[in-house]
Design a protein around this motif. Structure first.
Motif, PDB file in Angstrom:
ATOM      1  N   UNK A  29       0.829  -1.199   0.000  1.00 29.49           N
ATOM      2  CA  UNK A  29       0.000   0.000   0.000  1.00 29.49           C
ATOM      3  C   UNK A  29       0.868   1.256   0.000  1.00 29.49           C
ATOM      4  N   UNK A  30       0.338   2.332  -0.566  1.00 28.93           N
ATOM      5  CA  UNK A  30       1.010   3.637  -0.596  1.00 28.93           C
ATOM      6  C   UNK A  30       0.056   4.630   0.055  1.00 28.93           C
ATOM      7  N   UNK A  31       0.380   5.067   1.278  1.00 31.30           N
ATOM      8  CA  UNK A  31      -0.544   5.896   2.055  1.00 31.30           C
ATOM      9  C   UNK A  31       0.127   7.176   2.505  1.00 31.30           C
ATOM     10  N   UNK A  32      -0.683   8.227   2.614  1.00 34.15           N
ATOM     11  CA  UNK A  32      -0.230   9.511   3.138  1.00 34.15           C
ATOM     12  C   UNK A  32      -0.873   9.751   4.491  1.00 34.15           C
ATOM     13  N   UNK A  33      -0.084  10.251   5.429  1.00 33.87           N
ATOM     14  CA  UNK A  33      -0.569  10.638   6.750  1.00 33.87           C
ATOM     15  C   UNK A  33      -0.533  12.157   6.822  1.00 33.87           C
ATOM     16  N   UNK A  34      -1.708  12.781   6.963  1.00 33.59           N
ATOM     17  CA  UNK A  34      -1.799  14.234   6.937  1.00 33.59           C
ATOM     18  C   UNK A  34      -2.451  14.742   8.217  1.00 33.59           C
ATOM     19  N   UNK A  35      -2.132  15.979   8.564  1.00 33.88           N
ATOM     20  CA  UNK A  35      -2.700  16.603   9.744  1.00 33.88           C
ATOM     21  C   UNK A  35      -1.939  17.862  10.073  1.00 33.88           C
ATOM     22  N   UNK A  36      -2.515  18.736  10.900  1.00 37.45           N
ATOM     23  CA  UNK A  36      -1.850  19.988  11.256  1.00 37.45           C
ATOM     24  C   UNK A  36      -0.608  19.751  12.103  1.00 37.45           C
ATOM     25  N   UNK A  37       0.228  20.777  12.222  1.00 38.01           N
ATOM     26  CA  UNK A  37       1.402  20.703  13.085  1.00 38.01           C
ATOM     27  C   UNK A  37       0.968  20.389  14.511  1.00 38.01           C
ATOM     28  N   UNK A  38       1.700  19.486  15.160  1.00 39.81           N
ATOM     29  CA  UNK A  38       1.372  19.111  16.521  1.00 39.81           C
ATOM     30  C   UNK A  38       0.289  18.067  16.657  1.00 39.81           C
TER      31      UNK A  38
END
Length: 223
Positions: A29-38
């Motif tokens: 699988x090729x996945x991205x983990x995204x979210x704001x700083x902290x």
């Protein structure tokens, strides 16, 4: 390939960084983990990469629980199973491109001739056959990142952890780096988990996993 089961992490003064995180990534699988700083992105990546330990929960890599390994055992798993790609490249300035790429093989005890041959082959694979004797300060940002990717992949890991791999690159070069990671994912079945702030880059991945305040959003878990 990767299972994160109920993982929590708290730092000094009771700061909860991750709380009951559950994440499953299938092999290839090729996945991205995204979210704001902290939000806990880098902390989660460090736990998966065995650079830190969770306070609670378990991380399972390739069917093996790894949260409570000794330092020596964790280092061995990292060297054989995981490849790291960082935003700041983390290349050694005194070494040439091929010498940087060969480092993981040196730590495995691979002989000098084989180390060099495999490093040169990997640099050719990432389009840097004309830069093998260049040092990092003689290369562009994109070339340095491709060198870092070659280093991450030369040991044929099962999992690549990429922490903002396009963060120091322009959008065109960044897209080329993502496509390079995608080619290894596609051609060799390498599983990739990539942290990014760039939503456009994240959308190039198979799955986008969102984290906020130390928790994955419900749609982030493939179950």
């Amino acid at each position: 390939m990767l299972r994160v089961e109920g993982v929590s992490k708290t730092y000094d003064r009771g700061l909860i960084v991750l709380e009951d995180v559950r994440l499953h990534l299938a092999s290839g699988e090729f996945a991205a983990l995204v979210g704001p700083s902290g939000s806990g992105k880098s902390t989660l990546l460090n736990l998966i990469g065995l650079l830190d330990r969770p306070d609670r929960g378990e991380i399972i890599l390739d069917g093996v629980p790894v949260s409570n390994l000794s330092r020596v055992e964790a280092a061995r798993v990292r060297n054989y199973l995981i490849g790291f790609v960082f935003q700041s490249f983390h290349l050694l300035s005194r070494l040439t491109a091929w010498e940087n790429v060969a480092l993981p093989l040196l730590h495995r005890g691979v002989g000098g001739a084989e180390r060099k041959a495999r490093a040169l082959a990997m640099l050719e694979r990432v389009g840097l056959s004309d830069r093998v004797f260049h040092r990092p300060d003689q290369m562009s940002g994109g070339q340095r990142q491709r060198t870092a990717i070659a280093r991450a992949l030369v040991g044929e890991p099962r999992l690549i952890l990429a922490d903002e791999p396009t963060g120091n690159l322009d959008s065109t070069t960044g897209s080329q780096v993502i496509e390079l990671l995608r080619s290894f994912n596609r051609d060799f079945g390498v599983t990739v988990l990539m942290i990014t702030h760039d939503r456009d880059m994240a959308m190039l991945c198979d799955r986008v996993i969102e984290i906020c305040d130390g928790r994955l959003l419900p749609q982030g878990d493939a179950g």
